[in-house]
Design an enzyme around this catalytic site. Structure first.
Site, PDB file in Angstrom:
ATOM      1  CD  GLU A 104      -0.986 -10.288 -11.428  1.00 39.26           C
ATOM      2  OE1 GLU A 104      -1.720  -9.292 -11.558  1.00 39.26           O
ATOM      3  OE2 GLU A 104      -0.872 -10.952 -10.373  1.00 39.26           O
ATOM      4  NE  ARG A 125      -2.424   0.781   0.675  1.00 40.63           N
ATOM      5  CZ  ARG A 125      -3.052   0.305   1.734  1.00 40.63           C
ATOM      6  NH1 ARG A 125      -3.792   1.123   2.485  1.00 40.63           N
ATOM      7  NH2 ARG A 125      -2.983  -0.967   2.043  1.00 40.63           N
ATOM      8  CE1 TYR A 176      -5.147   6.920   1.769  1.00 42.22           C
ATOM      9  CE2 TYR A 176      -4.866   9.279   1.372  1.00 42.22           C
ATOM     10  CZ  TYR A 176      -5.190   8.228   2.232  1.00 42.22           C
ATOM     11  OH  TYR A 176      -5.550   8.479   3.526  1.00 42.22           O
ATOM     12  CB  ALA A 177      -3.784   3.852  -5.742  1.00 46.88           C
ATOM     13  CE1 TYR A 198      -7.910  -4.748  -3.869  1.00 43.10           C
ATOM     14  CE2 TYR A 198      -8.481  -2.434  -4.192  1.00 43.10           C
ATOM     15  CZ  TYR A 198      -7.527  -3.439  -4.088  1.00 43.10           C
ATOM     16  OH  TYR A 198      -6.198  -3.119  -4.208  1.00 43.10           O
ATOM     17  CE  LYS A 210      -8.493   2.893  -6.714  1.00 42.76           C
ATOM     18  NZ  LYS A 210      -8.060   1.517  -6.317  1.00 42.76           N
TER      19      LYS A 210
END
Length: 657
Positions: A21, A111, A130-131, A153, A173
């Site tokens: 990343e 999000r 929201y995502a 998470y 999601k």
């Protein structure tokens, strides 16, 4: 390629893969530094990279730009983060269009965090709450074009610590269209694996990608753990506390701790690791080396082609390129980005007739004038120039104007000959040895799928002094199986090629496939490369002040020397090209450049006698009383290249016996 397919392949093969990343830097120099780092880290072999979303203003545009550069110029499969923060539907549409045009096929839908000036997150008018809403919208708008990742998470997030609620959100999601999960960073592997079990019990079956944060310094280790609210095992603190004030020791200890955590993850059947690099390379590289996942010699362990592929829109099937841009991949991609089609299977009708202009971003010389002077010094003689090229061949200098990356191990078999050529004043800028049937898995010469064999013709590209060009061409034209092109900055082209068509210099034979010929030499592209090559040299000269001997030395080479490429068409001959140069050497290589040898501070037309104009006087290329121009001189100087009283002009050589 979709990330879910890459993850599935790693799981089937039980071969570990990894990804990186990066985030958008805040300064232009930071962006260029990151591009250079991304380019180098490509050779570690990541399966993909992702680039975080810079919410609002310049940084959001920069995310889109970085995705395009990574995908098209560096050939890195790229996943673009996209958040709901400060994003109206129109902005989301614009970002998705940019990703699509860049050839990007992967989005990480989030999000996002609230803006700094707001304590709590809230959607903008006309945006997404929201995502899961963002995931659903991307899926409805683009179908299966984008593979959509979502966040997980294991230890809660900033505004929600209830594990059950977070698992419900994760399920929503995924049900909306998410196809893989990337987790927040963690250091307690037992907590992570327990969370994975709960995710599976929830009925969520998509791949889980663990987020790994290497340890750079002790302070940053504690700060990031606190920011993400992740638990640090006591054993980690016990190992790191004694060396907390020694950054090198912290990285060394941290390398072992993180690598052990990764091994436990892979032992549990999760075969992909996602590294939060923080735009740095060292700590991540150390962990990969500890896990034996990084290439030991800095080159990719698997190559589909001998050159780095672009993953830009409509370029994934491209499989033929000229060899001239071998060491300037980004420039070639930029100069051909407007082509409607890209060569596939052969270099022919699918190729556009026009290469892009030289003033496009990414084509010119990189770095500031000061940086380049520090990197390449201030040469005052041809010997100084030759020594710089030799240092590059010996890996003492990491780049040249015509080569943006260090020389590779491919050149080892001919390095002695290349060094010798430069010592004698032939400045080599590109080469490849002949190869007769190397296995496609060979770590140096291999490419393509397993079970194949790779072949190469010997190739050499170099700058040749006008002293020597006629003699060299004469030798080439008497030789068998050797073709050449030679051109100066003015465009005076000489060749013995039987036509303008391509000459394949690299090819491969693979089970169940036609012969692949990915690297060629041909006329039109060589002339396009000629313009770029001489432009790069001129840019280098202009790194020095107008009255610098270095500037005039380099300018003179660019104005008067020839760019030559030579192909030995018998791939069984490993050193046949080098015999062409026997006993040839540029004279007066040690003589320093004298500014008195130039008129108005510049060499006139670059026509010099033994590298120096006679008394500095020149008149349209005609010699008067020993004032040499264009090689025609009298009073003891050579006429038409014939040696008189030991003095030579008009490009004819000194033969060392």
């Amino acid at each position: 390629m979709h990330i879910r397919d890459k993850l599935a392949g790693a799981k089937r093969s039980r071969q570990a893969t990894f990804s990186f990343e990066f985030f958008p830097p805040k300064t232009e120099q930071g962006v260029q530094n990151l591009y250079d780092r991304m380019d180098r880290m490509h050779d570690l072999g990541p399966s993909f990279i992702d680039i975080t979303w810079g919410a609002g203003g310049r940084l959001s545009h920069l995310t889109c730009e970085m995705v395009k550069v990574a995908q098209t110029a560096y050939g890195l499969e790229t996943c673009m983060h996209l958040t709901c923060t400060d994003m109206e539907k129109e902005k989301v549409d614009d970002a998705l269009k940019e990703a699509y045009k860049a050839g990007c096929t992967n989005i990480l839908a989030l999000r996002g965090d609230p803006p700094r000036e707001k304590e709590k997150w809230q959607a903008v008018h006309g945006g997404f709450q929201y995502a899961k809403d963002l995931v659903k919208y991307i899926k409805e708008t683009y179908g299966d074009h984008f593979d959509i990742g979502v966040a997980g998470y294991p230890e809660g997030c900033e505004d929600q610590q209830d594990e059950a609620i977070l698992l419900n959100h994760l399920k929503e999601k995924v049900d909306a269209g998410g196809t893989f999960i990337v987790t927040q960073m963690f250091y307690d592997v037992d907590i992570f694996l327990a969370w994975v079990r709960k995710v599976r019990e929830k009925g969520i079956e998509v791949p889980i990608v663990p987020g790994i944060m290497p340890i750079q310094t002790h302070a940053s280790f504690l700060r990031r753990a606190n920011w993400s609210n992740c638990h640090i095992p006591d054993s980690w603190n016990e190992a790191l506390d004694p060396v907390r004030n020694d950054d090198a020791a912290v990285r060394e200890v941290g390398k072992g701790l993180v690598a052990d955590m990764c091994r436990k993850i892979m032992d549990a059947g999760i075969m992909h690791l996602h590294f939060y690099t923080m735009n740095l390379a060292q700590a991540t590289r150390m962990v990969l080396q500890e896990l034996d996942l990084a290439s030991p010699n800095g080159t990719p362990t698997k190559k589909s082609l001998p050159w780095r592929q672009s993953l830009g829109l409509n370029r994934r099937e491209e499989d033929v390129r000229p060899i001239f841009w071998k060491n300037r991949n980004k420039s070639y991609v930029v100069r051909t980005q407007d082509w409607d089609e890209f060569p596939n299977g052969r270099w022919g009708d699918s190729r556009s007739p026009a290469f892009g202009e030289l003033d496009a971003y990414g084509i010119g010389l990189k770095g500031t004038n000061e940086q380049n002077r520090k990197l390449w010094g201030e040469p005052r003689s041809l010997r100084d120039l030759a020594n710089l090229f030799i240092r590059f061949l010996k890996n003492e200098v990491q780049s040249l104007p015509w080569s943006e990356s260090p020389i590779t191990s491919e050149s080892d078999t001919i390095k002695k000959e290349l060094v010798d050529l430069n010592r004698r004043g032939f400045l080599t800028i590109n080469s490849q040895p002949s190869v007769n049937g190397a296995k496609s898995v060979d770590p140096t010469f291999g490419w393509g799928p397993p079970g194949g064999y790779c072949y190469q013709k010997a190739y050499l590209e170099l700058l040749v002094s006008p002293q020597l060009i006629s003699e060299l061409i004469g030798r080439i034209e008497k030789a068998e199986d050797i073709t050449y092109y030679a051109v100066n900055k003015a465009g005076d082209l000489k060749t013995n090629s039987p036509g303008d068509g391509p000459n394949a210099v690299t090819w491969g034979v693979f089970p169940g496939k036609e012969i692949v010929q990915p690297t060629i030499v041909e006329t039109i592209s060589f002339l396009a490369w000629k313009d770029e090559a001489f432009r790069l040299g001129s840019d280098w000269a202009r790194c020095h002040s107008n009255f610098s001997p270095s500037r005039h030395l380099i300018d003179n080479v660019m104005e008067t020397w020839y760019l030559v490429n030579i192909v030995h068409n018998d791939f069984h001959q490993s050193h046949g090209i080098f015999s062409l140069f026997d006993k040839l050497e540029v004279v007066n290589m040690d003589q320093p450049t004298d500014l008195h040898d130039f008129t108005n501070g510049d060499a006139t037309h670059g026509n010099l006698t033994n590298g120096h104009s006679a008394n500095g006087h020149s008149a349209n290329g005609h010699s008067v009383n020993g004032h040499s121009t264009n090689g025609h001189s009298t009073n003891g100087h050579s006429t038409n290249g014939h040696k008189t009283n030991g003095q030579l002009t008009d490009g004819h050589p000194t033969v060392v016996t």
